[in-house]
Design a protein around this motif. Structure first.
Motif, PDB file in Angstrom:
ATOM      1  N   ASN A  60       0.816  -1.233   0.000  1.00 19.11           N
ATOM      2  CA  ASN A  60       0.000   0.000   0.000  1.00 19.11           C
ATOM      3  C   ASN A  60       0.840   1.269   0.000  1.00 19.11           C
ATOM      4  N   LEU A  61       1.862   1.313  -0.838  1.00 22.57           N
ATOM      5  CA  LEU A  61       2.710   2.521  -0.887  1.00 22.57           C
ATOM      6  C   LEU A  61       2.032   3.549  -1.794  1.00 22.57           C
ATOM      7  N   GLU A  62       0.982   4.165  -1.266  1.00 23.63           N
ATOM      8  CA  GLU A  62       0.077   4.951  -2.100  1.00 23.63           C
ATOM      9  C   GLU A  62       0.729   6.143  -2.814  1.00 23.63           C
ATOM     10  N   ASP A  63       1.741   6.749  -2.196  1.00 26.54           N
ATOM     11  CA  ASP A  63       2.331   7.941  -2.817  1.00 26.54           C
ATOM     12  C   ASP A  63       3.563   7.644  -3.656  1.00 26.54           C
ATOM     13  N   LEU A 106      14.091   2.810   0.884  1.00 28.62           N
ATOM     14  CA  LEU A 106      12.629   2.884   0.828  1.00 28.62           C
ATOM     15  C   LEU A 106      12.011   2.962   2.235  1.00 28.62           C
ATOM     16  N   GLY A 107      12.684   2.386   3.223  1.00 28.52           N
ATOM     17  CA  GLY A 107      12.203   2.503   4.613  1.00 28.52           C
ATOM     18  C   GLY A 107      11.148   1.494   5.012  1.00 28.52           C
ATOM     19  N   LEU A 108      11.192   0.303   4.407  1.00 29.99           N
ATOM     20  CA  LEU A 108      10.237  -0.735   4.798  1.00 29.99           C
ATOM     21  C   LEU A 108      10.661  -1.342   6.138  1.00 29.99           C
ATOM     22  N   ASP A 109       9.698  -2.029   6.805  1.00 25.34           N
ATOM     23  CA  ASP A 109      10.013  -2.638   8.103  1.00 25.34           C
ATOM     24  C   ASP A 109       9.790  -4.149   8.081  1.00 25.34           C
ATOM     25  N   ILE A 115       7.431  -6.107   9.196  1.00 25.62           N
ATOM     26  CA  ILE A 115       6.115  -6.611   8.778  1.00 25.62           C
ATOM     27  C   ILE A 115       6.019  -6.587   7.252  1.00 25.62           C
ATOM     28  N   ASP A 116       6.616  -5.550   6.653  1.00 22.54           N
ATOM     29  CA  ASP A 116       6.653  -5.492   5.186  1.00 22.54           C
ATOM     30  C   ASP A 116       7.398  -6.690   4.613  1.00 22.54           C
ATOM     31  N   LEU A 149       7.636  -9.698   5.848  1.00 24.55           N
ATOM     32  CA  LEU A 149       6.741 -10.862   5.899  1.00 24.55           C
ATOM     33  C   LEU A 149       5.701 -10.800   4.795  1.00 24.55           C
ATOM     34  N   GLU A 150       5.121  -9.602   4.631  1.00 28.06           N
ATOM     35  CA  GLU A 150       4.058  -9.410   3.635  1.00 28.06           C
ATOM     36  C   GLU A 150       4.603  -9.647   2.227  1.00 28.06           C
ATOM     37  N   LEU A 197       5.303 -13.345   1.586  1.00 23.27           N
ATOM     38  CA  LEU A 197       4.057 -14.059   1.288  1.00 23.27           C
ATOM     39  C   LEU A 197       3.623 -13.808  -0.154  1.00 23.27           C
ATOM     40  N   ALA A 253       3.127   9.352   4.777  1.00 25.16           N
ATOM     41  CA  ALA A 253       2.543   8.307   3.924  1.00 25.16           C
ATOM     42  C   ALA A 253       2.851   6.899   4.431  1.00 25.16           C
ATOM     43  N   MET A 254       4.072   6.695   4.960  1.00 29.70           N
ATOM     44  CA  MET A 254       4.447   5.360   5.396  1.00 29.70           C
ATOM     45  C   MET A 254       3.636   4.912   6.613  1.00 29.70           C
ATOM     46  N   ARG A 306       0.417   6.262   7.174  1.00 27.10           N
ATOM     47  CA  ARG A 306      -0.966   6.317   6.697  1.00 27.10           C
ATOM     48  C   ARG A 306      -1.377   5.038   5.972  1.00 27.10           C
ATOM     49  N   ARG A 307      -0.414   4.426   5.289  1.00 20.40           N
ATOM     50  CA  ARG A 307      -0.753   3.309   4.401  1.00 20.40           C
ATOM     51  C   ARG A 307      -1.341   2.111   5.139  1.00 20.40           C
ATOM     52  N   ARG A 308      -1.092   2.015   6.441  1.00 20.31           N
ATOM     53  CA  ARG A 308      -1.591   0.854   7.179  1.00 20.31           C
ATOM     54  C   ARG A 308      -2.913   1.124   7.891  1.00 20.31           C
ATOM     55  N   PRO A 327       0.234 -11.000   7.023  1.00 22.92           N
ATOM     56  CA  PRO A 327       0.764 -10.677   8.353  1.00 22.92           C
ATOM     57  C   PRO A 327       0.361  -9.275   8.807  1.00 22.92           C
ATOM     58  N   THR A 328       0.325  -8.340   7.870  1.00 22.49           N
ATOM     59  CA  THR A 328      -0.064  -6.961   8.210  1.00 22.49           C
ATOM     60  C   THR A 328      -1.505  -6.920   8.705  1.00 22.49           C
TER      61      THR A 328
END
Lengths: 85, 243
Positions: free
Chosen positions: A17-20, A37-40, A42-43, A45-46, A49, B46-47, B49-51, B101-102
């Motif tokens: 859901n990286l909307e922007d 990009l700054g993912l964590d 939980i990202d 894992l997602e 999957l 945004a990072m 908001r997305r969740r 997972p999210t």
């Protein structure tokens, strides 16, 4: 390979859901997690999957190499293409 | 028995109505409720908001401006919580799919208050409460307990979303997403705001808060009017500016 790179960028944007963010915003050899990009976690894992679903590949969370596969879009593309071969 | 509070500020979001002036216009019939609209959270990165689900966006829209980056305890009450998220996970289980997972992590009851505390860097206690059939009573009771322990101010939040159709024969839920946030203190010298009294009265007979499906609207209505009595449960009501 560049087709797969673009496909992965789109997949990342959709499942996380990286909307922007557009595919052009994601630099293929830049870090996906933390800096870049700054993912964590939980990202991660997602994304794992989504890759398993889309490319029917198996990802071993215990394997130490898994972390390096997820370093950037380029490394992911190499991992996906090697796993499918 | 009665317990007194002061609401120093409040916000509510319901079907597109959010700003205090809008609530006045809603009360006077000038503003219509909108369907299929999500709460504005464009002030968030945004990072983050997305969740957010539509329900958690409503909570952020009400709670975030009241917190103003302050570190105070949060109390988030919701009977059904992230019902839509949970429902879609259950559909996934039924279909034998791997779960997101999210979505799983954010379906738990304290997910919204957790995200709110992370976003505001709140290190004070952040509590999620269901409240059974009486969420307003449960929320104010819990708030009273926390304030009695010496905490000066807490943010009390109520939020609900409509349950999926499948649950309608067996459970009550509101007709639209609704969130209310109240900055709550105990009465003291120099504390300004709306006086609220939780009153034990034998004449009150309410089977469940959902007798009026949108149970928060009665509270919002009284806050806009700056007076009123809201039945909360059997033998309990909330009085706004009774004194």
């Amino acid at each position: 390979m560049s087709e797969l790179v673009d496909e992965l960028k789109t997949l990342i944007i959709e499942v996380l859901n990286l909307e922007d963010i557009t595919p052009e915003d994601i630099i293929a050899d830049e870090s996906l997690f933390g800096e870049g990009l700054g993912l964590d976690s939980i990202d991660a894992l997602e994304l794992g999957l989504a890759l398993q679903k889309k490319y029917n590949i198996s990802i071993d969370a215990e394997n130490k190499e898994t972390k390096s596969h997820f370093a950037s879009v380029n490394s992911l593309a190499k991992f996906v293409s090697d796993s499918r071969a | 028995m009665s317990i007194e509070f002061v609401i120093s500020d409040w916000r509510a979001w319901y079907a597109g109505v959010s700003e205090p002036a809008d609530w006045q216009r809603w009360r006077s019939g000038e503003l219509k409720l909108q369907e299929d609209i999500q709460a504005d959270v464009s002030f968030l990165p945004a990072m983050l908001r997305r969740r957010l689900s539509p329900l958690s966006k409503a909570v952020f829209n009400t709670a975030y401006p009241l917190l103003q980056q302050r570190d105070i305890p949060l109390l988030c009450c919701s009977v059904h919580g992230e019902a839509m998220r949970t429902y879609s996970l259950l559909q996934g289980v039924a279909a034998g799919e791997d779960l997101s997972p999210t979505a799983f992590g954010l379906s738990v009851h304290n997910a919204i208050v957790g995200q709110l505390s992370i976003a505001n860097k709140v290190r004070s206690p952040a509590l999620a409460l269901a409240g059974g059939d009486y969420p307003l009573l449960a929320g104010f009771m819990e708030a009273a307990g926390i304030l009695q322990e010496g905490i000066k101010e807490i943010l009390l939040i109520f939020s609900e979303e409509p349950l999926p159709q499948m649950y309608h024969p067996s459970a009550e839920s509101p007709s639209a997403i609704c969130a209310t946030a109240l900055l709550l203190t105990l009465p003291a010298e120099g504390i300004k705001g709306t006086g609220v009294t939780l009153v034990n009265s034998s004449s009150i007979k309410v089977k469940t808060a959902f007798e009026e499906a949108d149970y928060q609207l009665a509270l919002v209505n009284a806050l806009v009017e700056n007076s009123g009595k809201i039945p909360l449960a059997r033998e309990w009501e909330l009085q706004i500016n009774a004194n």
